[in-house]
Design an enzyme around this catalytic site. Structure first.
Site, PDB file in Angstrom:
ATOM      1  N   HIS A  96      84.485  50.033  83.739  1.00  0.00           N
ATOM      2  CA  HIS A  96      85.652  50.862  83.246  1.00  0.00           C
ATOM      3  C   HIS A  96      85.677  52.061  81.536  1.00  0.00           C
ATOM      4  CE1 HIS A  96      89.768  50.245  80.565  1.00  0.00           C
ATOM      5  NE2 HIS A  96      88.689  50.139  79.939  1.00  0.00           N
ATOM      6  N   GLU A  97      84.130  50.538  81.086  1.00  0.00           N
ATOM      7  CA  GLU A  97      84.010  51.464  80.239  1.00  0.00           C
ATOM      8  C   GLU A  97      82.645  53.082  80.165  1.00  0.00           C
ATOM      9  OE1 GLU A  97      84.745  50.691  76.671  1.00  0.00           O
ATOM     10  OE2 GLU A  97      86.344  48.816  77.692  1.00  0.00           O
ATOM     11  N   HIS A 135      85.454  55.606  80.772  1.00  0.00           N
ATOM     12  CA  HIS A 135      85.685  56.225  79.357  1.00  0.00           C
ATOM     13  C   HIS A 135      84.688  57.831  78.992  1.00  0.00           C
ATOM     14  CE1 HIS A 135      89.254  54.410  78.346  1.00  0.00           C
ATOM     15  NE2 HIS A 135      88.459  53.217  78.165  1.00  0.00           N
ATOM     16  N   GLU A 151      93.027  54.331  78.788  1.00  0.00           N
ATOM     17  CA  GLU A 151      92.981  53.159  79.070  1.00  0.00           C
ATOM     18  C   GLU A 151      93.092  52.491  81.216  1.00  0.00           C
ATOM     19  OE1 GLU A 151      90.899  50.882  78.299  1.00  0.00           O
ATOM     20  OE2 GLU A 151      91.303  52.284  76.654  1.00  0.00           O
TER      21      GLU A 151
END
Length: 264
Positions: free
Chosen positions: A131-132, A135, A193
């Site tokens: 997920h990070e 980004h 997100e």
């Protein structure tokens, strides 16, 4: 409070027009149009500087630490399996009890030791790290900076148009700032997100991590409890919304997982 004249309103409304017209890049993974006014090199430098500052503020675990080696191995596996950009990737574990991780523009990744209390398996850690790094690859940091640049310019124009010295006009400027936060900044944050959830889910699946562990992770996060703001006032979707979205994406993720040699 007197309403601004039509010419002034048109100048204030120019903020929305600028945001629409300056969507000058596409997300490299999803294709979503993005407002990005800084170069990749500028973003990487901002990320590197922020990472240096964080390393000065929080203790970094040594390279030989088992947790450091674990998160570096997971991150490397995610990068290789998804053919991610050749950033100057750097991954460190930070001695911090909060269950958190981050990735900055240019591939600077940090994972707190406290995350291990919630993400109990390599697959769950992969869900967070995936997920990070989504980004970072999606350039969400540069997009946020660009949005703030345009919003700041728009508010300056609006303040000048309203003549912010008088009490009533100052109130109008304050309302404009609130509207910008609720109407632009927070929704875009939730978009980031949700986008990172989707991309990160596919990243972990391609790397051979069971994507169903992402749902288990967010269920554990939800079980932590604590007061949260309403979703429309939050930069993050609620855990329930995240889980529902992940479940919707799960058939495709499981297909990628099976192709990577996983079972289920």
């Amino acid at each position: 409070m007197a309403l601004p004249s039509p010419p002034r309103l048109s100048r204030i409304a120019s903020l929305g027009a600028v945001l629409a017209l300056c969507a000058c890049a596409a997300n490299p993974v999803t294709g979503r149009q993005q407002l990005i006014l800084v170069s990749g090199a500028q973003g990487a430098e901002m990320g590197a500087q922020a990472y240096r500052d964080i390393k000065k503020e929080k203790p970094v675990l040594p390279a030989g630490n088992a947790y450091t080696q674990r998160i570096r191995a997971i991150t490397e596996r995610l990068i290789k399996a998804n053919d991610l950009p050749a950033y100057d990737w750097e991954v460190n574990a930070f001695a911090d009890d909060t269950a958190n991780a981050f990735a900055l523009p240019g591939g600077k990744v940090g994972v707190n030791t406290g995350l291990a209390k919630v993400a109990r398996s390599d697959a769950q850690l992969a869900a967070v790290i995936g997920h990070e790094i989504a980004h970072a690859v999606s350039r969400h940091g540069e997009e946020r900076v660009s949005q703030q640049m345009v919003i700041g310019t728009g508010l300056q124009l609006g303040s000048a148009a309203l003549g912010a010295g008088a009490g009533g006009n100052a109130q109008a400027v304050a309302l404009m700032e609130q509207a910008a936060t609720l109407g632009i900044v927070l929704p875009y944050s939730r978009t980031h997100e949700s986008e990172a959830d989707e991309i990160g889910l596919f990243y972990m699946a391609r790397a051979g991590y069971d994507p169903r562990e992402a749902i288990t992770l967010w269920q554990s996060m939800a079980a932590q409890g604590g007061e949260r703001p309403p979703e429309f006032l939050s930069t993050h979707p609620s855990e329930g919304s995240r889980i529902e979205n992940l479940q919707r994406l799960m058939p495709r993720a499981l297909d990628l997982y099976r192709k990577a040699g996983g079972e289920g």
